[in-house]
Write an enzyme that holds these catalytic residues in place. Sequence first.
Site, mmCIF file in Angstrom:
data_model
loop_
_atom_site.group_PDB
_atom_site.id
_atom_site.type_symbol
_atom_site.label_atom_id
_atom_site.label_comp_id
_atom_site.label_asym_id
_atom_site.label_seq_id
_atom_site.Cartn_x
_atom_site.Cartn_y
_atom_site.Cartn_z
ATOM 1 N N LEU A 76 0.866 -1.178 0.000
ATOM 2 C CA LEU A 76 0.000 0.000 0.000
ATOM 3 C C LEU A 76 0.902 1.226 0.000
ATOM 4 O O LEU A 76 1.972 1.219 0.631
ATOM 5 C CB LEU A 76 -0.890 0.028 1.254
ATOM 6 C CG LEU A 76 -2.048 -0.957 1.358
ATOM 7 C CD1 LEU A 76 -2.785 -0.728 2.677
ATOM 8 C CD2 LEU A 76 -3.018 -0.816 0.192
ATOM 9 N N ASP A 77 0.463 2.281 -0.662
ATOM 10 C CA ASP A 77 1.206 3.539 -0.605
ATOM 11 C C ASP A 77 1.344 3.994 0.838
ATOM 12 O O ASP A 77 0.472 3.737 1.672
ATOM 13 C CB ASP A 77 0.480 4.639 -1.394
ATOM 14 C CG ASP A 77 0.507 4.408 -2.888
ATOM 15 O OD1 ASP A 77 1.229 3.506 -3.343
ATOM 16 O OD2 ASP A 77 -0.210 5.138 -3.602
ATOM 17 N N THR A 78 2.403 4.717 1.117
ATOM 18 C CA THR A 78 2.653 5.220 2.466
ATOM 19 C C THR A 78 1.448 5.940 3.042
ATOM 20 O O THR A 78 1.054 5.723 4.189
ATOM 21 C CB THR A 78 3.864 6.172 2.456
ATOM 22 O OG1 THR A 78 5.038 5.426 2.089
ATOM 23 C CG2 THR A 78 4.078 6.811 3.814
ATOM 24 N N ARG A 100 -5.195 6.425 -7.635
ATOM 25 C CA ARG A 100 -4.933 7.864 -7.601
ATOM 26 C C ARG A 100 -4.918 8.459 -9.009
ATOM 27 O O ARG A 100 -5.524 9.517 -9.263
ATOM 28 C CB ARG A 100 -3.612 8.127 -6.881
ATOM 29 C CG ARG A 100 -3.643 7.725 -5.418
ATOM 30 C CD ARG A 100 -2.257 7.646 -4.784
ATOM 31 N NE ARG A 100 -1.582 8.936 -4.780
ATOM 32 C CZ ARG A 100 -0.344 9.124 -4.317
ATOM 33 N NH1 ARG A 100 0.342 8.085 -3.840
ATOM 34 N NH2 ARG A 100 0.192 10.320 -4.334
#
Length: 222
Positions: free
Chosen positions: A54-56, A161
Amino acid sequence: MATRLLHQDDRLLILDKPAGLPVHAGPRGGPSLEDWLPALALGKRRIPQPAHRLDTDTAGCLVLGRTKPALAELGALFASGQVAKTYWAVVRGAPNAGAPDAADGVVAAPLLKRSTAKEGWRMVVDPAGQPASTAWRVLGAADGLTWLELHPRTGRTHQVRVHCAHLGCPILGDPRYGGGEGRLHLLARGIALPLDPPVAATAPPPPHMRAALAACGWRDAT
């Protein structure tokens, strides 16, 4: 971190990852999920390992494999697109899929990684990129914001995103793709693993998303 477990069995854990915590340690150092993995062994000799990323700045469901066979099986499920993933996002504006008041749709837009010395790297929609597809539907809206449920059918970097930005409604708090400053309003809301028996989990919205979600019609059931 053990208090954030959404599911636990002998094969795997599903963790509600906090927003702002990277999964892996970066070259600049700083805290990451790797710091807490030994504590998540929970009696097993083997330290659990993430089965995906997962993205930060994305909060929510992260799957960890507790054994080598489980990690291999999970990796194959993610690689083959068999894992059902649900995201919630609060976006600026509304989706523009060719119909002004569209309530749902599918984005099919290939993604390519592009780098420049000035801006660093980012993902862009480009015919030369890898195929990427995301289904979306509107769950609520208010005051220039829209609450979306998204189901990525592929697992490209920054896919949700970039696809939201491509729809004309970047995710709130996503400066890289046009959503403005602040904290990223993106939650890995749910995950379903086609194991035997099947495993599924749902993550609650993080504190920083609750006000915007409530404005769009979400009501906390807890």
